[in-house]
Design an enzyme around this catalytic site. Structure first.
Site, PDB file in Angstrom:
ATOM      1  N   CYS A 136       0.840  -1.205   0.000  1.00 14.39           N
ATOM      2  CA  CYS A 136       0.000   0.000   0.000  1.00 14.39           C
ATOM      3  C   CYS A 136       0.875   1.256   0.000  1.00 14.39           C
ATOM      4  CB  CYS A 136      -0.920  -0.013   1.225  1.00 14.39           C
ATOM      5  SG  CYS A 136      -1.953   1.449   1.360  1.00 14.39           S
ATOM      6  N   CYS A 139      -0.434   4.151   2.077  1.00 16.34           N
ATOM      7  CA  CYS A 139      -0.225   3.981   3.522  1.00 16.34           C
ATOM      8  C   CYS A 139       1.244   4.200   3.892  1.00 16.34           C
ATOM      9  CB  CYS A 139      -0.602   2.571   3.966  1.00 16.34           C
ATOM     10  SG  CYS A 139      -2.143   1.974   3.283  1.00 16.34           S
ATOM     11  N   ASP A 140       2.150   3.676   3.093  1.00 14.69           N
ATOM     12  CA  ASP A 140       3.543   3.569   3.547  1.00 14.69           C
ATOM     13  C   ASP A 140       4.556   4.375   2.742  1.00 14.69           C
ATOM     14  OD1 ASP A 140       2.707   1.820   5.536  1.00 14.69           O
ATOM     15  OD2 ASP A 140       2.867   0.078   4.220  1.00 14.69           O
TER      16      ASP A 140
HETATM   17  C1  LIG Z   1       0.266  -3.922   5.183  1.00 16.85           C
HETATM   18  C2  LIG Z   1      -0.885  -2.943   5.173  1.00 16.85           C
HETATM   19  C3  LIG Z   1      -0.695  -1.670   5.665  1.00 16.85           C
HETATM   20  C4  LIG Z   1      -1.757  -0.765   5.671  1.00 16.85           C
HETATM   21  N1  LIG Z   1      -1.544   0.475   6.189  1.00 16.85           N
HETATM   22  C5  LIG Z   1      -2.567   1.351   6.229  1.00 16.85           C
HETATM   23  C6  LIG Z   1      -2.392   2.666   6.773  1.00 16.85           C
HETATM   24  O1  LIG Z   1      -1.287   3.034   7.193  1.00 16.85           O
HETATM   25  N2  LIG Z   1      -3.464   3.482   6.790  1.00 16.85           N
HETATM   26  C7  LIG Z   1      -4.694   3.112   6.293  1.00 16.85           C
HETATM   27  O2  LIG Z   1      -5.638   3.903   6.365  1.00 16.85           O
HETATM   28  N3  LIG Z   1      -4.885   1.885   5.767  1.00 16.85           N
HETATM   29  C8  LIG Z   1      -3.870   1.011   5.709  1.00 16.85           C
HETATM   30  N4  LIG Z   1      -4.041  -0.220   5.151  1.00 16.85           N
HETATM   31  C9  LIG Z   1      -5.355  -0.537   4.569  1.00 16.85           C
HETATM   32  C10 LIG Z   1      -6.363  -0.885   5.686  1.00 16.85           C
HETATM   33  O3  LIG Z   1      -5.792  -1.854   6.523  1.00 16.85           O
HETATM   34  C11 LIG Z   1      -7.660  -1.396   5.092  1.00 16.85           C
HETATM   35  O4  LIG Z   1      -8.164  -0.448   4.183  1.00 16.85           O
HETATM   36  C12 LIG Z   1      -8.701  -1.643   6.181  1.00 16.85           C
HETATM   37  O5  LIG Z   1      -8.201  -2.493   7.175  1.00 16.85           O
HETATM   38  C13 LIG Z   1      -9.963  -2.256   5.607  1.00 16.85           C
HETATM   39  O6  LIG Z   1     -10.844  -2.422   6.662  1.00 16.85           O
HETATM   40  P1  LIG Z   1     -12.080  -3.416   6.585  1.00 16.85           P
HETATM   41  O7  LIG Z   1     -12.796  -3.274   7.891  1.00 16.85           O
HETATM   42  O8  LIG Z   1     -12.852  -3.211   5.359  1.00 16.85           O
HETATM   43  O9  LIG Z   1     -11.478  -4.876   6.443  1.00 16.85           O
HETATM   44  P2  LIG Z   1     -10.200  -5.652   6.993  1.00 16.85           P
HETATM   45  O10 LIG Z   1      -9.302  -4.808   7.787  1.00 16.85           O
HETATM   46  O11 LIG Z   1      -9.685  -6.368   5.808  1.00 16.85           O
HETATM   47  O12 LIG Z   1     -10.861  -6.703   7.986  1.00 16.85           O
HETATM   48  C14 LIG Z   1     -11.662  -7.740   7.514  1.00 16.85           C
HETATM   49  C15 LIG Z   1     -12.174  -8.510   8.699  1.00 16.85           C
HETATM   50  O13 LIG Z   1     -13.126  -9.473   8.246  1.00 16.85           O
HETATM   51  C16 LIG Z   1     -12.899 -10.690   8.926  1.00 16.85           C
HETATM   52  N5  LIG Z   1     -13.430 -11.778   8.097  1.00 16.85           N
HETATM   53  C17 LIG Z   1     -13.085 -12.134   6.835  1.00 16.85           C
HETATM   54  N6  LIG Z   1     -13.795 -13.213   6.447  1.00 16.85           N
HETATM   55  C18 LIG Z   1     -14.588 -13.549   7.493  1.00 16.85           C
HETATM   56  C19 LIG Z   1     -15.528 -14.586   7.728  1.00 16.85           C
HETATM   57  N7  LIG Z   1     -15.814 -15.507   6.795  1.00 16.85           N
HETATM   58  N8  LIG Z   1     -16.154 -14.644   8.944  1.00 16.85           N
HETATM   59  C20 LIG Z   1     -15.902 -13.694   9.883  1.00 16.85           C
HETATM   60  N9  LIG Z   1     -15.029 -12.682   9.716  1.00 16.85           N
HETATM   61  C21 LIG Z   1     -14.378 -12.630   8.538  1.00 16.85           C
HETATM   62  C22 LIG Z   1     -11.397 -10.738   9.137  1.00 16.85           C
HETATM   63  O14 LIG Z   1     -11.064 -11.628  10.186  1.00 16.85           O
HETATM   64  C23 LIG Z   1     -11.111  -9.284   9.478  1.00 16.85           C
HETATM   65  O15 LIG Z   1     -11.312  -9.079  10.845  1.00 16.85           O
HETATM   66  C24 LIG Z   1      -3.026  -1.145   5.149  1.00 16.85           C
HETATM   67  C25 LIG Z   1      -3.210  -2.443   4.657  1.00 16.85           C
HETATM   68  C26 LIG Z   1      -2.157  -3.333   4.675  1.00 16.85           C
HETATM   69  C27 LIG Z   1      -2.377  -4.732   4.156  1.00 16.85           C
END
Ligand SMILES: Cc1cc2nc3c(=O)[nH]c(=O)nc-3n(C[C@H](O)[C@H](O)[C@H](O)COP(=O)(O)OP(=O)(O)OC[C@H]3O[C@@H](n4cnc5c(N)ncnc54)[C@H](O)[C@@H]3O)c2cc1C
Length: 313
Positions: A136, A139-140
């Site tokens: 990302c 992000c980084d």
């Molecule tokens: C390495 C990295 C660094 C990042 N750094 C940043 C940053 O600095 N700033 C920023 O704003 N964003 C950053 N991001 C992006 C950010 O993490 C995501 O945009 C954000 O986490 C998305 O949130 P979300 O709630 O949609 O899903 P996610 O964070 O993807 O969470 C999904 C959740 O769904 C759950 N889940 C999946 N399938 C199932 C199932 N079948 N049953 C029950 N639960 C399930 C998982 O366990 C998880 O808890 C980064 C991403 C990565 C990979």
């Protein structure tokens, strides 16, 4: 022992979208249940410094997600450790089955299962994730001011990430396994016009090298796909930009999706193609993919669910 849970609102996923939805739904007295999945806290738990979460100059990703969980629990969200393996969205109430055998029935459902960045699968890539290896640039990228970085990939994501990184890095090498890009022509033109970007054709990443204490990237080993020769390259950061996969496999048979498997929502809302089922965060969003935008959509989903339930009663 498995249990049967009944609730007005079930939230699937414990990233920023899921926890924010939980906080808003709980404050609306819905007594929501949130199922965490196999990655409690979501994607931010695999990163280190987060510097774009408003209110925190810098926060560690896992710490931020622990705080979100504590906030959700403290306000009454019933947070359950389980992973949903089956959903029935055709009948009401909706029904979800956990890996543990738990059965969850609900009048409304918020899907916040996020996405996963695609990785190459190299052990060294895994070792240095969050310590110089990222998926990302938004992000980084800021952490690599004045340094040399590498982007791996050849599609729109890779070119956009490379262009974005030129704001910070002194040099961006784009490594692609073929001799031409798949990205849109306009993006390619911008890339070729940018003096900071050096494409390296017909090469694949073999290994990421670096220091152990503290963990940091110092270079790469790459292989020429034409003649098999190997060479090394110095860099401080590696951005793997080969795409993302939304975690939508449980829902694709029932809900409208678009290219890449992202769940379709009505513009300006979190309503999916099934009334009472809402979707938020990276599961829906292939563009912004940020914690703050996911949290924003989690809020929208909870408010949409509150309205739906009020009108259904
Ligand atoms: C390495 C990295 C660094 C990042 N750094 C940043 C940053 O600095 N700033 C920023 O704003 N964003 C950053 N991001 C992006 C950010 O993490 C995501 O945009 C954000 O986490 C998305 O949130 P979300 O709630 O949609 O899903 P996610 O964070 O993807 O969470 C999904 C959740 O769904 C759950 N889940 C999946 N399938 C199932 C199932 N079948 N049953 C029950 N639960 C399930 C998982 O366990 C998880 O808890 C980064 C991403 C990565 C990979």
């Amino acid at each position: 022992m498995s249990e049967n849970f009944q609730t007005d609102l079930l939230i699937i996923g414990s990233g920023p979208a899921g926890y924010t939805a939980g906080v808003y739904a709980s404050r609306a007295m819905l007594e929501p249940i949130l199922v965490q999945g196999i990655q409690p806290g979501g994607q931010l738990t695999i990163t280190t410094d987060v510097e774009n979460w408003p209110g925190d100059t810098m926060v560690l990703g896992p710490d931020l997600m622990t705080r979100m969980e504590e906030h959700a629990r403290s306000i009454g969200v019933n947070v359950i450790q389980d992973h949903i393996v089956e959903v029935d969205l055709k009948n009401k109430p909706f029904r979800a089955k956990g890996d543990s055998g738990n059965i969850f029935t609900s009048k409304a459902l918020i899907l916040a299962t996020g996405a996963q960045a695609k990785w190459l699968g190299l052990p060294s890539e895994d070792y240095f994730k969050g310590h110089g290896v990222s998926a990302c640039a938004t992000c980084d990228g800021f952490f690599f001011r004045g340094q040399e970085v590498v982007v791996v990939g050849g599609g729109n994501t890779a070119v956009e990430e490379a262009l974005f990184l030129t704001k910070f890095a002194s040099k961006v090498t784009l490594i692609h396994r073929r001799d031409e890009l798949r990205a849109d022509r306009i993006l390619q033109q911008r890339l070729f016009e940018n003096e900071k970007i050096v494409p390296l054709w017909n090469h694949v990443l073999v290994e990421i090298t670096g220091e152990n204490d503290p963990k940091s990237v110092t270079g790469l080993v790459i292989r020429n796909t034409q003649d098999g020769s190997m060479k090394t390259l110095c860099c401080s950061g590696v951005f793997i930009a080969i795409g993302h996969t939304p975690s939508s496999e449980l829902f694709v048979d029932n809900l409208e999706t678009r290219e890449g498997g992202y769940i379709v929502t009505e513009p300006g809302t979190t309503r999916t193609s099934i009334p009472g089922v809402f979707a938020a965060g990276d599961l829906v969003d292939s563009t912004y993919r940020q914690a703050v935008t996911s949290a924003g959509m989690g809020c929208m989903a909870a408010l949409d669910a509150v309205k739906f339930l009020a009108e259904a009663d």
